[in-house]
Design an enzyme around this catalytic site. Structure first.
Site, PDB file in Angstrom:
ATOM      1  N   ASP A   1      -7.134  16.838 -15.725  1.00 34.99           N
ATOM      2  CA  ASP A   1      -7.408  15.439 -16.058  1.00 34.99           C
ATOM      3  C   ASP A   1      -7.046  15.252 -17.532  1.00 34.99           C
ATOM      4  O   ASP A   1      -7.698  15.801 -18.417  1.00 34.99           O
ATOM      5  CB  ASP A   1      -8.893  15.142 -15.794  1.00 34.99           C
ATOM      6  CG  ASP A   1      -9.256  13.675 -16.006  1.00 34.99           C
ATOM      7  OD1 ASP A   1      -8.600  12.999 -16.826  1.00 34.99           O
ATOM      8  OD2 ASP A   1     -10.220  13.216 -15.363  1.00 34.99           O
TER       9      ASP A   1
ATOM     10  N   ARG B   1       0.839  -1.204   0.000  1.00 30.38           N
ATOM     11  CA  ARG B   1       0.000   0.000   0.000  1.00 30.38           C
ATOM     12  C   ARG B   1       0.874   1.255   0.000  1.00 30.38           C
ATOM     13  O   ARG B   1       0.475   2.325  -0.438  1.00 30.38           O
ATOM     14  CB  ARG B   1      -0.971   0.000   1.186  1.00 30.38           C
ATOM     15  CG  ARG B   1      -1.823   1.264   1.303  1.00 30.38           C
ATOM     16  CD  ARG B   1      -3.150   1.037   2.032  1.00 30.38           C
ATOM     17  NE  ARG B   1      -2.995   0.317   3.286  1.00 30.38           N
ATOM     18  CZ  ARG B   1      -2.515   0.844   4.412  1.00 30.38           C
ATOM     19  NH1 ARG B   1      -2.159   2.117   4.456  1.00 30.38           N
ATOM     20  NH2 ARG B   1      -2.397   0.115   5.499  1.00 30.38           N
TER      21      ARG B   1
ATOM     22  N   TYR C   1     -16.006  15.366 -16.164  1.00 29.91           N
ATOM     23  CA  TYR C   1     -16.346  13.945 -16.021  1.00 29.91           C
ATOM     24  C   TYR C   1     -17.330  13.794 -14.843  1.00 29.91           C
ATOM     25  O   TYR C   1     -17.153  14.409 -13.786  1.00 29.91           O
ATOM     26  CB  TYR C   1     -15.062  13.148 -15.760  1.00 29.91           C
ATOM     27  CG  TYR C   1     -15.310  11.684 -15.569  1.00 29.91           C
ATOM     28  CD1 TYR C   1     -15.699  10.891 -16.641  1.00 29.91           C
ATOM     29  CD2 TYR C   1     -15.183  11.094 -14.321  1.00 29.91           C
ATOM     30  CE1 TYR C   1     -15.945   9.538 -16.466  1.00 29.91           C
ATOM     31  CE2 TYR C   1     -15.425   9.741 -14.139  1.00 29.91           C
ATOM     32  CZ  TYR C   1     -15.803   8.974 -15.220  1.00 29.91           C
ATOM     33  OH  TYR C   1     -16.052   7.631 -15.049  1.00 29.91           O
TER      34      TYR C   1
ATOM     35  N   LYS D   1      -8.168   4.047 -19.445  1.00 30.16           N
ATOM     36  CA  LYS D   1      -8.525   4.452 -20.809  1.00 30.16           C
ATOM     37  C   LYS D   1      -7.330   4.242 -21.749  1.00 30.16           C
ATOM     38  O   LYS D   1      -6.922   3.122 -21.950  1.00 30.16           O
ATOM     39  CB  LYS D   1      -9.030   5.897 -20.791  1.00 30.16           C
ATOM     40  CG  LYS D   1     -10.079   6.171 -19.703  1.00 30.16           C
ATOM     41  CD  LYS D   1     -11.382   5.406 -19.909  1.00 30.16           C
ATOM     42  CE  LYS D   1     -12.317   5.438 -18.697  1.00 30.16           C
ATOM     43  NZ  LYS D   1     -12.569   6.749 -18.121  1.00 30.16           N
TER      44      LYS D   1
HETATM   45  C1  LIG Z   1     -13.045   7.265 -16.922  1.00 31.56           C
HETATM   46  C2  LIG Z   1     -12.627   8.612 -16.487  1.00 31.56           C
HETATM   47  C3  LIG Z   1     -12.361   8.879 -15.133  1.00 31.56           C
HETATM   48  C4  LIG Z   1     -12.553   7.849 -14.062  1.00 31.56           C
HETATM   49  O1  LIG Z   1     -11.635   6.827 -14.160  1.00 31.56           O
HETATM   50  P1  LIG Z   1     -11.874   5.330 -13.590  1.00 31.56           P
HETATM   51  O2  LIG Z   1     -10.617   4.641 -13.965  1.00 31.56           O
HETATM   52  O3  LIG Z   1     -13.104   4.811 -14.267  1.00 31.56           O
HETATM   53  O4  LIG Z   1     -12.078   5.462 -12.125  1.00 31.56           O
HETATM   54  C5  LIG Z   1     -11.931  10.143 -14.806  1.00 31.56           C
HETATM   55  N1  LIG Z   1     -11.786  11.105 -15.729  1.00 31.56           N
HETATM   56  C6  LIG Z   1     -12.054  10.877 -17.040  1.00 31.56           C
HETATM   57  C7  LIG Z   1     -11.871  11.988 -18.012  1.00 31.56           C
HETATM   58  C8  LIG Z   1     -12.476   9.623 -17.458  1.00 31.56           C
HETATM   59  O5  LIG Z   1     -12.763   9.411 -18.749  1.00 31.56           O
END
Ligand SMILES: *Cc1c(COP(=O)(O)O)cnc(C)c1O
Length: 389
Positions: free
Chosen positions: A181, A55, A108, A206
Site C-alpha cells: 500500500d 463497470r 491501515y 489521499k
Molecule cells: C485511506 C487509506 C486507505 C483506504 O482508502 P479509502 O480511499 O478511504 O477507501 C487504505 N490505505 C491507506 C494507507 C489509507 O491511508
C-alpha cells in the site's frame, strides 16, 4: 523520465482527427453503442478491448489507470471506487480458503479489518510480523500455503517504513506474491515495483487526488498477466471507479510532485521544531534522525512525506486540548489533501481502546496526528505554537 514530466503528461486516449483536447475528456456514460451485434460481441473479450459498459471499462477511467501504471512503473492498473475497494478487490481475487497471508503488524485499520474478516469467515490464516526483520518474515512464510505478503510503504501514525528491499526480495525467492500500500508515500516518494513488489495499491483519495474532494483507489500490477487474472473478479465485485471520480483524480495528478515537495518540506520543518520543544515528548516522522525507520526511509523514500505524529507531555488532556486550539489546521480524519488536518486518535479513531490496548497499538494517550498541508509553513508553526501553549 522524471516523475514531474510523467505526472503532467497524463495518458489521454487517441483521437482520429488532427486536433484533440489537451485535458482528458470526461466520458460520463454507463454504456457504449455499437454499429453491429458482432462488434459488441467482439468487444466483450477482456480488459483492453472496446468500451462496452463502464463497470468493465471507460475511457476516462482507463486514462487514469494508464497514468497510474506509468507513475508506478507497472505494466497495468485497475481503478476502484475507493482505496478499500482496491484492497478488498485484490485480496478477494488472489486468496482462497486455506491460503496464508503474512502482513505487517502496523496496518491501515480498514486493511486489518478485511484480513480479520477473511480469517474469521473464509479460512484464511494471517500471521503478523514487524516488517523490520527479513528472518522473521521468512520463518512466518515457511508454510507452503503462504500466498501473499502485505506491507505499507509508510505506516500511519507511527511513520514506520518496513524493510521493503529485503522483504520483497525474500518474498520473490519464496514465490510469495507481494502487495504494498503506497498511499502515504505516493509514486513521487517511492516506486515499490522497482523494489520487487508485485502489486501496489493506493487510496487515490489521499495524495494522488490531493484536494479532499473525491474518493478513489487503484491497484497497479508489475506483471500484466496478474492484472488480467484479477480483472474479471473486480468486474464481479463492482467496486469500479466512476468516470467523474477518475476525472477529478486525473485533475490532481499533474501537481502531485509539486504538492509532495511542499508536504515534505513543511512536515520536515514542523517535525524538527516539535522535536526541539520541551512540551513534546516524542515526534514520529521517518525523515528525522532517531526515528526507528530513519535508515530504511533514507534508502527507499525520496522524502519524509506529509504525515507526522507527536506525543504531548501532558497526556490525553493535552492531546485533546491541542486539536481544539488550532485555527489554521482542521479537525478531520483523512490525510493527503492540500489542507493541514489534525486528529487525536485516543479520543476519536481509537477511543474504544483502553490504556493497555492503546499501548499495544503504539498510540500514546497524548498522541496528535497531523497531515501537513501545503500552507505557508510559518502560519502552520504559529498555529502549532498557539495550540501547544
Ligand atoms: C485511506 C487509506 C486507505 C483506504 O482508502 P479509502 O480511499 O478511504 O477507501 C487504505 N490505505 C491507506 C494507507 C489509507 O491511508
Amino acid at each position: 523520465m522524471d516523475q514531474r514530466t510523467r505526472a503532467v503528461h497524463v495518458v489521454n486516449q487517441r483521437f482520429p482527427e488532427g486536433s484533440w483536447p489537451l485535458s482528458v475528456p470526461l466520458v460520463q456514460s454507463s454504456a457504449f453503442a455499437f454499429s453491429s451485434a458482432d462488434a459488441l460481441a467482439a468487444a466483450m473479450a477482456g480488459p483492453d478491448g472496446q468500451y462496452v459498459y463502464s463497470r468493465r471499462g471507460n475511457p476516462t477511467v482507463r486514462a487514469l489507470e494508464q497514468t497510474l501504471a506509468g507513475l508506478e512503473g507497472g505494466a497495468g492498473a485497475i481503478a476502484f471506487a475507493s482505496g478499500m475497494g482496491a484492497i478488498s478487490g485484490v485480496l478477494l481475487a488472489l486468496l482462497r480458503p486455506g491460503d496464508r497471508v503474512v502482513a505487517q503488524r502496523c496496518l491501515y485499520g480498514g486493511t486489518y479489518a478485511v484480513l480479520s474478516d477473511l480469517a474469521a469467515r473464509h479460512g484464511i490464516h494471517v500471521t503478523y510480523v514487524s516488517g523490520d526483520d527479513v528472518g522473521e518474515f521468512e520463518r512466518a512464510a515457511q508454510h507452503p500455503a503462504t500466498r501473499l505478503l502485505v506491507l505499507e510503504t509508510v505506516a500511519n501514525p507511527t511513520g514506520q517504513v518496513p524493510d521493503l528491499p529485503g522483504l520483497l526480495a525474500a518474498a520473490r525467492v519464496l514465490g510469495v506474491t507481494s502487495l504494498v500500500d503506497n498511499s502515504l508515500a505516493s509514486p513521487v516518494l517511492c516506486r515499490p515495483i522497482e523494489l520487487g513488489a508485485d502489486v501496489v495499491v493506493h487510496s487515490t483519495t489521499k495524495y494522488l487526488a490531493g484536494h479532499s474532494d473525491v474518493l478513489g483507489g487503484a491497484a497497479v500490477f508489475a506483471d500484466d498477466g496478474l492484472r488480467r487474472r484479477v480483472w474479471p473478479r473486480t468486474v464481479e465485485l463492482g467496486a469500479c471507479a466512476d468516470p467523474f471520480a477518475a476525472w477529478l483524480t486525473l485533475r490532481g495528478v499533474p501537481t502531485l510532485p509539486l504538492r509532495m515537495r511542499e508536504h515534505c518540506a513543511n512536515a520536515t520543518v514542523l517535525a524538527e521544531r516539535l522535536a526541539g520543544d520541551g512540551r513534546v515528548r516524542a515526534v514520529h516522522y521517518p525523515w528525522l534522525a532517531g526515528h526507528p525507520s530513519y535508515a530504511v526511509a533514507r534508502k527507499v523514500l525520496s522524502g519524509g512525506g506529509g504525515l507526522l505524529s507527536f506525543e504531548l507531555a501532558g497526556g490525553r488532556e493535552a492531546g485533546r486540548a491541542f486539536i481544539e486550539r488550532v485555527r489554521v489546521a482542521r479537525i478531520a480524519l483523512s490525510l493527503g489533501g492540500v489542507e493541514t488536518l489534525v486528529t487525536h486518535p485516543a479520543s476519536t479513531s481509537h477511543r474504544e481502546l483502553d490504556a493497555a490496548a492503546l499501548a499495544q497499538a503504539g498510540i500514546a494517550p497524548g498522541l496528535v496526528r497531523m497531515s501537513v498541508g501545503i500552507e505557508g509553513v510559518e502560519d502552520l508553526w504559529e498555529d502549532v505554537e498557539r495550540a501547544l501553549s
